[in-house]
Write a protein that holds these residues in place. Structure first.
Motif, PDB file in Angstrom:
ATOM      1  N   VAL A  29     112.809   3.076-120.517  1.00 39.14           N
ATOM      2  CA  VAL A  29     112.706   3.708-119.198  1.00 39.14           C
ATOM      3  C   VAL A  29     113.899   4.624-118.963  1.00 39.14           C
ATOM      4  N   MET A  30     113.639   5.913-118.770  1.00 40.20           N
ATOM      5  CA  MET A  30     114.706   6.893-118.548  1.00 40.20           C
ATOM      6  C   MET A  30     114.547   7.518-117.163  1.00 40.20           C
ATOM      7  N   SER A  31     115.670   7.830-116.535  1.00 44.06           N
ATOM      8  CA  SER A  31     115.600   8.529-115.248  1.00 44.06           C
ATOM      9  C   SER A  31     115.150   9.961-115.493  1.00 44.06           C
ATOM     10  N   TRP A  78     102.869  -5.984-119.448  1.00 45.86           N
ATOM     11  CA  TRP A  78     102.697  -4.770-118.648  1.00 45.86           C
ATOM     12  C   TRP A  78     101.543  -4.970-117.673  1.00 45.86           C
ATOM     13  N   PRO A  79     101.622  -4.405-116.474  1.00 44.89           N
ATOM     14  CA  PRO A  79     102.757  -3.660-115.935  1.00 44.89           C
ATOM     15  C   PRO A  79     103.977  -4.581-115.771  1.00 44.89           C
ATOM     16  N   ALA A  80     105.148  -4.079-116.159  1.00 43.43           N
ATOM     17  CA  ALA A  80     106.385  -4.860-116.068  1.00 43.43           C
ATOM     18  C   ALA A  80     106.954  -4.736-114.654  1.00 43.43           C
ATOM     19  N   PRO A  81     107.256  -5.856-113.993  1.00 44.53           N
ATOM     20  CA  PRO A  81     107.758  -5.798-112.612  1.00 44.53           C
ATOM     21  C   PRO A  81     108.979  -4.899-112.428  1.00 44.53           C
ATOM     22  N   ASN A  82     109.942  -4.959-113.370  1.00 45.23           N
ATOM     23  CA  ASN A  82     111.146  -4.137-113.195  1.00 45.23           C
ATOM     24  C   ASN A  82     110.863  -2.651-113.424  1.00 45.23           C
ATOM     25  N   VAL A  83     109.852  -2.335-114.233  1.00 46.43           N
ATOM     26  CA  VAL A  83     109.482  -0.927-114.430  1.00 46.43           C
ATOM     27  C   VAL A  83     108.707  -0.420-113.213  1.00 46.43           C
ATOM     28  N   ILE A  84     107.860  -1.267-112.641  1.00 46.68           N
ATOM     29  CA  ILE A  84     107.163  -0.909-111.399  1.00 46.68           C
ATOM     30  C   ILE A  84     108.188  -0.580-110.316  1.00 46.68           C
ATOM     31  N   GLU A  85     109.199  -1.444-110.213  1.00 50.07           N
ATOM     32  CA  GLU A  85     110.237  -1.245-109.194  1.00 50.07           C
ATOM     33  C   GLU A  85     111.017   0.044-109.445  1.00 50.07           C
ATOM     34  N   ALA A  86     111.372   0.289-110.707  1.00 48.21           N
ATOM     35  CA  ALA A  86     112.132   1.491-111.045  1.00 48.21           C
ATOM     36  C   ALA A  86     111.327   2.747-110.739  1.00 48.21           C
ATOM     37  N   ALA A  87     110.038   2.737-111.098  1.00 53.43           N
ATOM     38  CA  ALA A  87     109.185   3.911-110.882  1.00 53.43           C
ATOM     39  C   ALA A  87     108.937   4.155-109.401  1.00 53.43           C
ATOM     40  N   SER A 100     111.068   3.310-106.925  1.00 51.54           N
ATOM     41  CA  SER A 100     112.295   3.592-106.170  1.00 51.54           C
ATOM     42  C   SER A 100     113.006   4.867-106.612  1.00 51.54           C
ATOM     43  N   SER A 101     112.700   5.337-107.826  1.00 47.02           N
ATOM     44  CA  SER A 101     113.299   6.594-108.301  1.00 47.02           C
ATOM     45  C   SER A 101     112.386   7.192-109.367  1.00 47.02           C
ATOM     46  N   ASP A 102     112.541   8.493-109.617  1.00 45.15           N
ATOM     47  CA  ASP A 102     111.711   9.163-110.623  1.00 45.15           C
ATOM     48  C   ASP A 102     112.141   8.719-112.021  1.00 45.15           C
ATOM     49  N   VAL A 103     111.180   8.210-112.796  1.00 44.63           N
ATOM     50  CA  VAL A 103     111.501   7.776-114.152  1.00 44.63           C
ATOM     51  C   VAL A 103     110.484   8.339-115.145  1.00 44.63           C
ATOM     52  N   TYR A 142     102.135   3.163-113.899  1.00 39.83           N
ATOM     53  CA  TYR A 142     103.368   3.235-113.111  1.00 39.83           C
ATOM     54  C   TYR A 142     103.371   4.502-112.261  1.00 39.83           C
ATOM     55  N   ALA A 143     104.060   4.461-111.143  1.00 38.80           N
ATOM     56  CA  ALA A 143     104.146   5.618-110.245  1.00 38.80           C
ATOM     57  C   ALA A 143     104.672   6.841-110.997  1.00 38.80           C
ATOM     58  N   GLY A 144     103.971   7.954-110.865  1.00 32.56           N
ATOM     59  CA  GLY A 144     104.397   9.195-111.507  1.00 32.56           C
ATOM     60  C   GLY A 144     104.040   9.306-112.973  1.00 32.56           C
ATOM     61  N   GLN A 145     103.358   8.312-113.534  1.00 31.24           N
ATOM     62  CA  GLN A 145     102.984   8.334-114.951  1.00 31.24           C
ATOM     63  C   GLN A 145     101.627   9.028-115.108  1.00 31.24           C
ATOM     64  N   GLU A 146     101.655  10.253-115.605  1.00 31.82           N
ATOM     65  CA  GLU A 146     100.426  11.047-115.684  1.00 31.82           C
ATOM     66  C   GLU A 146      99.729  10.944-117.033  1.00 31.82           C
ATOM     67  N   GLU A 147     100.414  10.418-118.042  1.00 32.65           N
ATOM     68  CA  GLU A 147      99.826  10.325-119.381  1.00 32.65           C
ATOM     69  C   GLU A 147      99.946   8.901-119.909  1.00 32.65           C
TER      70      GLU A 147
END
Length: 318
Positions: A125-127, A196-205, A207-210, A235-240
């Motif tokens: 997961v990258m910002s 998956w979906p991973a709770p910490n990745v859901i939270e990251a996506a 709360s901030s763009d990742v 995840y939020a913002g995941q288009e692919e």
């Protein structure tokens, strides 16, 4: 009321209690540490089995320190023992290899699989602010790997395989603080493994763009792990779609469990899975395709269910 009537009433009540006890099958399900998603899955399975069996099967979830411990305990447990572990660890135990070297036991040969559960899935997961969209872009960035977990060990291995060893800064932050550290710019990204979906990745996506990195086919081949595709929109913002790797995990027991119990457990799990997926999306990633990841033998009771359900099994699984 006469003494005889009182005695009769007591006898009937006792007999009813005995009948109830006999009708109720109790199972111990050993999963993972209580703070993990796999422990939560165990609780969900316990609730689903109770509901699906009309209370005739009661599952007690037991905390564990990890998959190796779960396998080791199969030596001493009885027919009520169910545990979770990657199938590869069962193979290693049966061969007395790696962490089981010098600890072999004939009881390991009696381990049998029941059904798959969500796989341990790698997430890089990258910002969005970091601008990193592939592994080469991680050079010079600050990455949180965590310590002691499968994700940390696996992540370190991948970075080495992909030519990034010594080329990134490893953050000295606990994985539990990853989302906050990413949000405040303390790190550029983090590595985590879980369902998956991973709770910490859901939270990251949320709360901030990742950006969650995808592995190409050559990279997946280098890892020697199973390929797993996380669908777009997970995840939020995941288009692919995200192509990544996973370590399959399954529920196991031993031949000490009777066939009818193994059959009912397996049947009830699959019948209740859709309902579990409504409450916890990670169950939606479990389907018949994951059966191929169970490389060892299935319990005869489970085999009976799969044949009834028309689910194809390999010769090695039967």
């Amino acid at each position: 009321m006469s003494n005889n009537l009182l005695k009769l009433g007591f006898t009937l009540a006792l007999a009813f209690g005995v009948t109830q006890a006999q009708a109720e099958t109790r199972i111990t399900y050993k999963s993972a540490k209580s703070a993990s998603s796999y422990y939560q899955m165990g609780v969900q399975i316990a609730e689903a089995i109770k509901a699906g069996s009309d209370g005739e099967m009661i599952v007690t979830v037991e905390e564990s320190q990890g998959s190796v411990q779960n396998v080791m305990e199969a030596k001493a447990r009885g027919g009520d023992y169910v545990f979770t572990t990657p199938p590869v660890l069962v193979s290693l135990a049966q061969g007395g290899k790696a962490m089981f070297e010098g600890k072999g036991d004939p009881k390991f040969d009696e381990i049998r699989a029941l059904f798959p559960i969500p796989s341990l899935t790698m997430h890089f997961v990258m910002s969005k602010k970091s601008g990193v969209t592939d592994f080469a872009g991680m050079e010079g960035k600050t990455i949180l790997l965590g310590k002691g977990s499968f994700g940390a060990t696996e992540g370190e291995k991948y970075l080495k395989q992909f030519g990034l060893e010594g080329k990134i800064d490893l953050a000295e932050v606990e994985l539990s603080n990853a989302v906050a550290a990413l949000k405040n710019g303390q790190i550029d990204g983090f590595v985590t493994a879980g369902s998956w979906p991973a709770p910490n990745v859901i939270e990251a996506a949320a709360s901030s763009d990742v950006h969650v990195l995808s592995l190409n086919d050559d990279q997946i081949a280098q890892t020697k792990r199973a390929k797993l595709v996380i669908p777009a929109g997970t995840y939020a913002g995941q288009e692919e779609d995200i192509a990544t790797t996973s370590l399959p995990v399954a529920a196991f027991t031993t031949t000490a469990m009777d066939d009818d119990t193994a059959y009912t457990l397996t049947k009830t799990f699959w019948e209740q899975k859709a309902g579990m997926g409504e409450d916890a999306p990670w169950w939606n990633g479990v389907d018949q395709a994951l059966m191929a990841n169970i490389t060892g033998k299935l319990h005869p009771g489970a085999v009976r269910y799969y044949k009834e359900a028309g689910i194809e099994l390999t010769d090695a699984q039967q």
